[in-house]
Design a protein around this motif. Structure first.
Motif, PDB file in Angstrom:
ATOM      1  N   ARG A 116       0.814  -1.213   0.000  1.00  0.00           N
ATOM      2  CA  ARG A 116       0.000   0.000   0.000  1.00  0.00           C
ATOM      3  C   ARG A 116       0.849   1.266   0.000  1.00  0.00           C
ATOM      4  O   ARG A 116       0.326   2.377   0.022  1.00  0.00           O
ATOM      5  CB  ARG A 116      -0.921  -0.005   1.234  1.00  0.00           C
ATOM      6  CG  ARG A 116      -1.964  -1.091   1.226  1.00  0.00           C
ATOM      7  CD  ARG A 116      -2.951  -0.928   2.366  1.00  0.00           C
ATOM      8  NE  ARG A 116      -2.365  -1.157   3.665  1.00  0.00           N
ATOM      9  CZ  ARG A 116      -2.269  -2.347   4.265  1.00  0.00           C
ATOM     10  NH1 ARG A 116      -2.733  -3.424   3.658  1.00  0.00           N
ATOM     11  NH2 ARG A 116      -1.717  -2.469   5.460  1.00  0.00           N
ATOM     12  N   LYS A 117       2.187   1.076  -0.001  1.00  0.00           N
ATOM     13  CA  LYS A 117       3.133   2.202  -0.046  1.00  0.00           C
ATOM     14  C   LYS A 117       3.002   3.122   1.170  1.00  0.00           C
ATOM     15  O   LYS A 117       3.175   4.336   1.068  1.00  0.00           O
ATOM     16  CB  LYS A 117       2.941   3.042  -1.317  1.00  0.00           C
ATOM     17  CG  LYS A 117       3.014   2.256  -2.615  1.00  0.00           C
ATOM     18  CD  LYS A 117       4.449   2.029  -3.008  1.00  0.00           C
ATOM     19  CE  LYS A 117       4.556   1.178  -4.251  1.00  0.00           C
ATOM     20  NZ  LYS A 117       5.808   0.499  -4.401  1.00  0.00           N
ATOM     21  N   THR A 118       2.645   2.546   2.306  1.00  0.00           N
ATOM     22  CA  THR A 118       2.523   3.368   3.512  1.00  0.00           C
ATOM     23  C   THR A 118       3.693   3.156   4.474  1.00  0.00           C
ATOM     24  O   THR A 118       3.788   3.817   5.496  1.00  0.00           O
ATOM     25  CB  THR A 118       1.213   3.051   4.265  1.00  0.00           C
ATOM     26  OG1 THR A 118       1.162   1.642   4.512  1.00  0.00           O
ATOM     27  CG2 THR A 118       0.003   3.450   3.463  1.00  0.00           C
ATOM     28  N   GLU A 120       6.858   3.780   4.048  1.00  0.00           N
ATOM     29  CA  GLU A 120       7.875   4.833   4.071  1.00  0.00           C
ATOM     30  C   GLU A 120       7.576   5.884   5.144  1.00  0.00           C
ATOM     31  O   GLU A 120       8.486   6.357   5.829  1.00  0.00           O
ATOM     32  CB  GLU A 120       7.980   5.483   2.681  1.00  0.00           C
ATOM     33  CG  GLU A 120       9.257   6.301   2.545  1.00  0.00           C
ATOM     34  CD  GLU A 120       9.482   6.826   1.139  1.00  0.00           C
ATOM     35  OE1 GLU A 120       8.583   6.701   0.300  1.00  0.00           O
ATOM     36  OE2 GLU A 120      10.574   7.370   0.906  1.00  0.00           O
ATOM     37  N   ALA A 121       6.272   6.216   5.282  1.00  0.00           N
ATOM     38  CA  ALA A 121       5.907   7.219   6.291  1.00  0.00           C
ATOM     39  C   ALA A 121       6.269   6.721   7.691  1.00  0.00           C
ATOM     40  O   ALA A 121       6.717   7.496   8.543  1.00  0.00           O
ATOM     41  CB  ALA A 121       4.420   7.519   6.211  1.00  0.00           C
ATOM     42  N   LEU A 122       6.100   5.428   7.918  1.00  0.00           N
ATOM     43  CA  LEU A 122       6.443   4.841   9.218  1.00  0.00           C
ATOM     44  C   LEU A 122       7.970   4.873   9.423  1.00  0.00           C
ATOM     45  O   LEU A 122       8.453   5.141  10.521  1.00  0.00           O
ATOM     46  CB  LEU A 122       5.935   3.397   9.262  1.00  0.00           C
ATOM     47  CG  LEU A 122       5.815   2.728  10.611  1.00  0.00           C
ATOM     48  CD1 LEU A 122       4.844   3.487  11.510  1.00  0.00           C
ATOM     49  CD2 LEU A 122       5.346   1.290  10.451  1.00  0.00           C
ATOM     50  N   ALA A 270      10.383   0.257  -0.215  1.00  0.00           N
ATOM     51  CA  ALA A 270       9.127   0.989   0.061  1.00  0.00           C
ATOM     52  C   ALA A 270       8.658   1.798  -1.148  1.00  0.00           C
ATOM     53  O   ALA A 270       9.428   2.257  -1.932  1.00  0.00           O
ATOM     54  CB  ALA A 270       9.334   1.913   1.255  1.00  0.00           C
TER      55      ALA A 270
END
Lengths: 270, 321
Positions: A116-118, A120-122, A270
């Motif tokens: 879901r490409k989320t 990287e934010a983490l 990511a």
């Protein structure tokens, strides 16, 4: 360790799981079939139909350990059949639940976040690698334990209620089952988790993670086969030893998984 | 808010990152001052995102070192990341969460005081025009709304340094303008440092105090757009309004000045005329004006039309080629 951040990730991952039909459907249906429908059929069937092969029960019991045979001495065929199925033969089947739940949620949590490409934010957050991996391991393990305990309670109710006409007493859970739930189930959940994490760190999609991570059910299947063939029977001692071995295997797998959690590598993916 | 030493927010010396044999960043040396809007320009694969990831401590450099807010990205990554906000090119927001829940989740990761979280989230949703959408799932958002949510997330913990990777990608003109104004406000009004990775040269020209142009992981130029144009001797033009009667004198004077070409004299018949001059090889405007004044040309106005960042960028590409 920043436990507030860890709790936030656990809570978020479990909330997202609840919102995903693709994850929730197997998490509800598999335990329902294995822990409610199957034992219901197994306990009720002897009352209504003539089970073929019931005459061979003596032969089957003959393969069992002495203490199991002693426990069933003097019992009728139907009673022996109910105990044999619900207490012994279904026991390895029960272990599929924590393995499957941990595996499915861990795959969604690790590979899903990449997909879901989320992720990287983490990774850009102040959480350390250890905090991220702890949160990502805790969420599926806690969910697996919750489903396992709820499933166990349901199983106990269904088995006792269904078998009441035959048994006329509450015969479940046995000490072996308590050991199974409290000692072995957490271990197989950890095993399923370790397998899923190792796979998820290397693949790009949840589907791939499901397919490869599913291999961790093989040891559980081996236990089912070995018990059905009389090779290894689930006594209290055997269950304790199985639990110990699975814990060792699971901890080894988790250690490798934790060491494989490499921020730079995940960043590139990511 | 973490303060850097000596007014330097971001510093890198010889920062190099290899992916196997591929040099993604090759000897990056930059100093970004506190409160500056610094542009990282370059085409896809030039190394901008890798540079940001390394400065944030996500990637390990093969060589060199960096400091952000005085912190070492490798040794003090978690502390450093508390002082920076990053908006990635892809918004990286979970479609299954609402906008509010997304911000609340990250507020906990950044350990914001629980009592302050609702007010902070409300303010950011208002600022990025997401108040109505805040309760809806991100899956229902347009690309521009997701981008704005990602910007709100980057600002949530009031970081000292902001890394914006293509922040206006996918935004409509109104949202682009709001974002650009927001970036200016963050630096001029709040003293934040902004590192802007962009392909949008017009945006970089409007916003950036200085830019670095990256090519194959190497910085090939650093400076203000004006400095770069001057150093590269990129042509620019200047409009000079003079007395119409002095046209001949002006032509004679300018003919003696190498690198100056009269492009388009507007001989409309009035008392004054507009003279467009093309300045080559970095001829400075003051020299032209001084030359005209020395020739007794009556000057009414001088309007420099400097080389754009786009001119500079393509000139750099030609030099590299």
């Amino acid at each position: 360790m920043n436990w507030r951040a860890i709790r936030a990730v656990v809570r978020r991952d479990l909330t997202l799981v609840r919102q995903s039909k693709a994850v929730m459907i197997p998490l509800v249906t598999v335990p329902l079939v294995l822990l409610v429908i199957l034992p219901l059929v197994a306990t009720l069937a002897p009352n209504y139909v003539n089970i073929p092969g019931l005459d061979d029960l003596d032969a089957l019991l003959g393969q069992m350990p002495e203490d199991v045979r002693a426990g069933l001495a003097g019992a009728g065929d139907q009673e022996r059949l109910v105990v044999l199925l619900t207490v012994y033969l279904f026991a390895p089947l029960f272990l599929l639940i924590p393995t499957m739940v941990a595996n499915v949620i861990a795959a969604d949590s690790f590979a899903g976040e990449k997909e879901r490409k989320t992720l990287e934010a983490l990774l850009y957050s102040p959480m350390t690698d250890r905090e991220i991996v702890t949160a990502k391991l805790l969420a599926p393990w806690l969910a697996a334990m919750a489903v396992t305990f709820v499933g166990f309670v349901l199983y106990a109710i269904v088995v006792n209620a269904g078998a009441w006409p035959v048994m006329e007493r509450i015969f479940f859970p046995t000490p072996m089952w308590l050991l199974l739930v409290l000692w072995v189930a957490p271990a197989v959940a950890a095993l399923g988790l370790g397998g899923a994490v190792l796979v998820s760190l290397r693949v790009g999609t949840v589907q791939e993670a499901y397919q490869l991570g599913g291999l961790v059910v093989l040891p559980v299947v081996a236990l089912m086969v070995s018990q059905a063939t009389g090779l290894l029977f689930f006594t209290t001692t055997v269950v304790f030893v199985i639990g110990l071995l699975v814990w060792l295997l699971a901890l080894g797998l988790l250690l490798i998984a934790v060491r494989s959690f490499d921020r730079p590598r995940l960043t590139v993916q990511a | 808010m973490a303060q850097s030493r000596d007014g330097v927010a971001v510093e890198a010396q010889g920062l190099t990152v290899h992916y196997g044999q591929f040099k993604a960043v090759d000897g990056l040396s930059i100093q970004i001052r506190t409160g500056e809007i610094f542009g990282l320009l370059g085409h896809n694969g030039a190394g901008k995102t890798t540079a940001v990831r390394t400065l944030a401590g996500l990637l390990r450099p093969t060589a060199g070192w960096a400091r952000v807010n005085g912190l070492d990205p490798q040794e003090q990554g978690p502390q450093l990341r508390k002082t920076i906000g990053v908006s990635t090119e892809s918004p990286a927001v979970d479609e299954r969460m609402t906008g509010e829940a997304t911000l609340a989740f990250f507020a906990e990761l950044y350990d914001l005081p629980p009592a302050a979280i609702p007010e902070r989230i409300g303010r950011l949703l208002e600022r990025f025009d997401l108040v109505e959408a805040g309760k809806r799932r991100v899956g229902e958002y347009s690309k521009g709304m997701r981008q704005r949510l990602a910007l709100a997330r980057a600002l949530l913990h009031d970081p000292a340094v902001l890394f914006f990777d293509e922040p206006t990608s996918g935004l409509d003109p109104v949202a682009t303008r709001q974002t650009n104004e927001g970036i200016i406000e963050m630096t001029r009004g709040q003293g934040k440092t902004v590192i802007l990775c962009t392909h949008n040269l017009t945006q970089a020209q409007q916003l950036c105090d200085r830019v670095a142009v990256l090519e194959h992981g190497r910085v090939i130029a650093v400076g203000t757009p004006h400095e770069l144009a001057r150093d590269l001797r990129v042509d620019w033009s200047v409009i000079v309004e003079i007395d119409a009667q002095d046209l001949a004198a002006a032509r004679r004077a300018l003919a003696q000045l190498p690198g100056v070409e009269v492009v388009d004299p507007d001989t409309g018949g009035g008392m004054t005329l507009r003279l467009e001059l093309l300045l080559r090889d970095g001829v400075p405007v003051p020299r032209v004006v001084a030359h005209l004044a020395a020739a007794q040309v009556g000057i009414h106005a001088v309007v420099p039309d400097e080389a754009t960042l786009e001119d500079v960028y393509f000139a750099l590409q030609e030099v590299q080629a």
